[in-house]
Scaffold this active site. Structure first.
Site, PDB file in Angstrom:
ATOM      1  N   SER A   1     -12.378  -8.130  -0.597  1.00 61.73           N
ATOM      2  CA  SER A   1     -11.904  -7.352   0.541  1.00 61.73           C
ATOM      3  C   SER A   1     -13.006  -6.394   0.968  1.00 61.73           C
ATOM      4  CB  SER A   1     -10.653  -6.559   0.139  1.00 61.73           C
ATOM      5  OG  SER A   1     -10.121  -5.882   1.246  1.00 61.73           O
TER       6      SER A   1
ATOM      7  N   GLY B   1       2.706  -4.236   6.861  1.00 62.54           N
ATOM      8  CA  GLY B   1       2.588  -2.997   6.094  1.00 62.54           C
ATOM      9  C   GLY B   1       3.857  -2.177   6.041  1.00 62.54           C
TER      10      GLY B   1
ATOM     11  N   TYR C   1      -3.215   1.627  -5.099  1.00 63.12           N
ATOM     12  CA  TYR C   1      -2.114   1.984  -4.193  1.00 63.12           C
ATOM     13  C   TYR C   1      -1.156   2.945  -4.882  1.00 63.12           C
ATOM     14  CZ  TYR C   1      -3.660  -1.760  -1.053  1.00 63.12           C
ATOM     15  OH  TYR C   1      -4.389  -2.563  -0.216  1.00 63.12           O
TER      16      TYR C   1
ATOM     17  N   SER D   1      -3.853  -4.006   7.689  1.00 65.60           N
ATOM     18  CA  SER D   1      -3.445  -3.154   8.824  1.00 65.60           C
ATOM     19  C   SER D   1      -3.352  -3.956  10.126  1.00 65.60           C
ATOM     20  CB  SER D   1      -4.387  -1.952   8.985  1.00 65.60           C
ATOM     21  OG  SER D   1      -4.226  -1.053   7.918  1.00 65.60           O
TER      22      SER D   1
ATOM     23  N   TRP E   1       0.833  -1.200   0.000  1.00 63.81           N
ATOM     24  CA  TRP E   1       0.000   0.000   0.000  1.00 63.81           C
ATOM     25  C   TRP E   1       0.872   1.256   0.000  1.00 63.81           C
ATOM     26  CZ3 TRP E   1      -2.974   1.818   4.994  1.00 63.81           C
ATOM     27  CH2 TRP E   1      -3.729   2.945   4.693  1.00 63.81           C
ATOM     28  N   ARG E   2       1.938   1.208   0.789  1.00 63.05           N
ATOM     29  CA  ARG E   2       2.760   2.408   0.981  1.00 63.05           C
ATOM     30  C   ARG E   2       4.024   2.391   0.120  1.00 63.05           C
ATOM     31  NH1 ARG E   2       0.719   4.091   6.329  1.00 63.05           N
ATOM     32  NH2 ARG E   2      -0.492   2.403   7.234  1.00 63.05           N
TER      33      ARG E   2
ATOM     34  N   LEU F   1      -1.216  -3.960  12.380  1.00 70.35           N
ATOM     35  CA  LEU F   1      -0.761  -3.158  13.521  1.00 70.35           C
ATOM     36  C   LEU F   1      -1.654  -1.927  13.681  1.00 70.35           C
ATOM     37  CD1 LEU F   1       3.127  -3.191  12.910  1.00 70.35           C
ATOM     38  CD2 LEU F   1       1.753  -4.817  14.247  1.00 70.35           C
TER      39      LEU F   1
ATOM     40  N   HIS G   1     -11.736  -5.022  -4.430  1.00 71.89           N
ATOM     41  CA  HIS G   1     -11.203  -4.224  -3.317  1.00 71.89           C
ATOM     42  C   HIS G   1     -12.269  -3.805  -2.304  1.00 71.89           C
ATOM     43  CE1 HIS G   1      -7.597  -1.380  -2.472  1.00 71.89           C
ATOM     44  NE2 HIS G   1      -8.162  -1.755  -1.352  1.00 71.89           N
TER      45      HIS G   1
END
Ligand code: NAP
Length: 309
Positions: free
Chosen positions: A168, A273, A61, A220, A28-29, A222, A138
């Site tokens: 998702s 992530g 993303y 996610s 994603w990042r 965390l 998604h």
């Protein structure tokens, strides 16, 4: 004290399906901060070298909205991975590649046959691959009939463009409807799950996943990083329980959090992530952490904020 089993060395996407690592890495990042293909390649290697073979991305993303040069960032994370794969084609065979489509940037959602077919072809082009191993819708498009979505996905499997299908952020009835029209071919569901986001443990989502043979991929894990910096009483309580087990077993809090998810009988696969090589590699230590029933429930109770009934 009653010990929960350690996670297995591999899991599968669907019963008897594609073998994957029990923990995944997400991108994603990846396209943030102008990362080069060489830098991205180091992260891909960090994951694969640590035995993390399921790599999760999405067409959206990288999207950050209109920029002065007319681009939006849509597709940037896939394109960056595509560059990595073009430079080192052997990497493709070492990974199980997951991507997603169905969000028309910036919003809303579009799963009409026309949009979804075009989105899939564009993902394949950006990723510079002929097949995506796990293609996930998604977010659900309320205006798309699940029969139409299923037909597009079935055709894509038949054409060899995708190997397996997942969803998702779907509700349980949405999962059931699409799976019905797919002839029970859904293999994965990707909800948000973390020690701070525990809804699915008690709302039936994981029970449905077990019933239908879906592999739950936790996004996610965390809490988007919130587990690494405490900010309120509830978070402090969860962190205290994770830290206690982490200290006992000689691992970091993040690793304890991943392993807590992995101890659930649904076979949750947390998607790491982090975009830092050491933190990605460290995630693999979660395979060695064994939870007792008492410690596991202590994290859940801290997250619930109220005792078990
Ligand atoms: P996360 O693991 O909950 O959060 C990762 C964030 O925490 C990163 O910014 C990371 O920064 C930070 N962090 C701080 N300390 C860390 C530490 N000690 N160890 C690891 N990370 C630390 O996951 P996420 O990035 O929110 O999501 C993970 C993946 O889930 C995504 O890449 C994507 O594949 C998937 N996802 C899916 C959806 C969906 O709708 N399906 C939505 C969101 C995410 P550093 O990079 O600096 O380590």
């Amino acid at each position: 004290m009653s010990q929960l089993p350690l996670p297995p060395a591999t899991r599968t996407l669907g019963p008897g399906g594609v073998a994957i690592s029990p923990i995944a890495w997400g991108m994603w990042r990846l396209a943030e901060g102008g990362r080069s293909a060489a830098e991205a390649a180091k992260l891909v290697h960090a994951a694969l070298d640590a035995g993390i073979t399921l790599l999760d991305t999405a067409d959206i993303y990288g999207f950050s909205g209109p920029r002065p040069d007319g681009t939006t960032g849509f597709g940037d994370a896939e394109a960056l991975l595509g560059e990595v794969l073009a430079a080192e084609p052997a990497l493709r065979g070492r990974m199980v590649l997951a991507s997603k489509g169905g969000i028309m940037p910036p919003l809303p959602y579009d799963q009409s046959a026309e949009y979804l077919n075009a989105a899939l072809d564009a993902s394949l082009r950006r990723l510079k691959t002929d097949c995506i191993d796990l293609y996930q819708i998604h977010r659900p498009d309320i205006l798309a009939h699940p029969q139409e979505v299923a037909r597009v996905l079935d055709d894509a499997v038949a054409a060899g463009k995708i190997r397996t299908v997942g969803v998702s952020n779907f509700t349980m009835p949405q999962i059931a409807a699409l799976n019905q029209f797919l002839g029970n071919k859904l293999v994965a569901t990707q909800p948000e799950i973390s020690p701070l986001r525990i809804d699915c443990f008690e709302n039936g989502e994981l029970d449905q996943a077990m019933m239908l043979g879906l592999t739950p991929l936790a996004w996610s894990p965390l809490g988007g990083g919130r587990l690494t910096s405490e900010s309120n009483d509830r978070e402090r309580g969860v962190i205290a329980e994770l830290d206690r087990v982490a200290a006992e077993q000689g691992v970091s809090r993040s690793v304890a959090a991943y392993s807590w998810l992995m101890a659930h009988p649904a076979g949750i696969v947390p998607i790491i992530g982090s975009q830092q090589a050491e933190r990605i590699a460290e995630g693999a230590q979660a395979l060695t952490v064994q939870w007792t029933r008492t410690d596991w429930y202590a994290v859940l109770v801290a997250a619930r904020g109220v005792p078990l009934p």
